[in-house]
Enzyme design. Structure first.
Site: not given
Ligand code: BEZ
Length: 212
Positions: A46
């Protein structure tokens, strides 16, 4: 929550964001809009996505598209993450990010898919036209970051095909040749495309992109 389908008017909502409270439809005004969800604050994928979307904001602005992110964390959690996004990507978050801690918007837009994860949202993108109707939706799993160049490419296609009787072929990019829609007869096409076109098949007529 009803299934949201292409052509539907997207649900309106009020939400708390990093830029204050918004009423979604009112905030959209006559613009195009993109609502996109993030599974959680302080997660690596994100963080890269919000940095890249902020870097590309001038491109979205140039196309008259407003960006609106969503994360299910509380609003007092957002500023520290915005700081991390700046540290990690060099980008200052330059569009509002919803704090959907009561999952109101996530429920309206069906962003929690319990068989994938019952608390994190999936990574969805909704492209909304000035008529508030859904023009595109896509859903990625939490573990796969989206491609914002592809999202811009789709906006280019949607804005072009909204104005002209054309469709865009595989891997099309702004400026490439396009396809005359099959519903347009050759006689009607002569008026719209007086420069002519190439008939590959009677149903596959290739023409220079209007305005390119
Ligand atoms: C991320 O945004 O890195 C992420 C969020 C939830 C699960 C795996 C990765």
């Amino acid at each position: 929550m009803a299934t949201l389908r292409l052509g539907d008017v997207v649900p309106d909502f009020e939400a708390v964001t990093t830029e204050g409270p918004i009423k979604f439809h009112e905030w959209l005004g006559d613009s195009w809009g993109i609502l996109f969800s993030h599974p959680k604050n302080f997660t690596p994928v994100c963080t890269t996505e919000l940095g890249q979307a902020s870097h590309l904001k001038p491109e979205f602005d140039a196309r008259g598209v407003k960006l609106l992110g969503l994360s299910v964390d509380a609003i007092d959690n957002h500023p520290a993450w915005v700081g991390d996004i700046k540290d990690a990507t060099g980008a200052t978050l330059n569009f509002p990010l919803i704090a959907d801690s009561d999952r109101k918007v996530s429920d309206l837009y069906d962003l929690i898919h319990p068989n994938a994860n019952d608390t994190l949202t999936v990574r969805s993108v909704f492209i909304i036209g000035p008529d508030k109707k859904l023009k595109l939706s896509l859903t990625y799993p939490a573990s796969t970051g989206r491609n914002f160049a592809e999202i811009l490419r789709v906006v280019d296609s949607l804005q072009l095909t909204a104005k002209h009787s054309v469709a865009t072929p595989v891997d099309w990019k702004n400026g490439d040749d396009v396809i005359i829609v099959p519903s347009l007869s050759d006689d009607a096409a002569k008026e719209k495309f007086p420069g002519g076109w190439t008939t590959v098949k009677p149903y596959l007529r290739v023409v220079r992109q209007p305005g390119a």
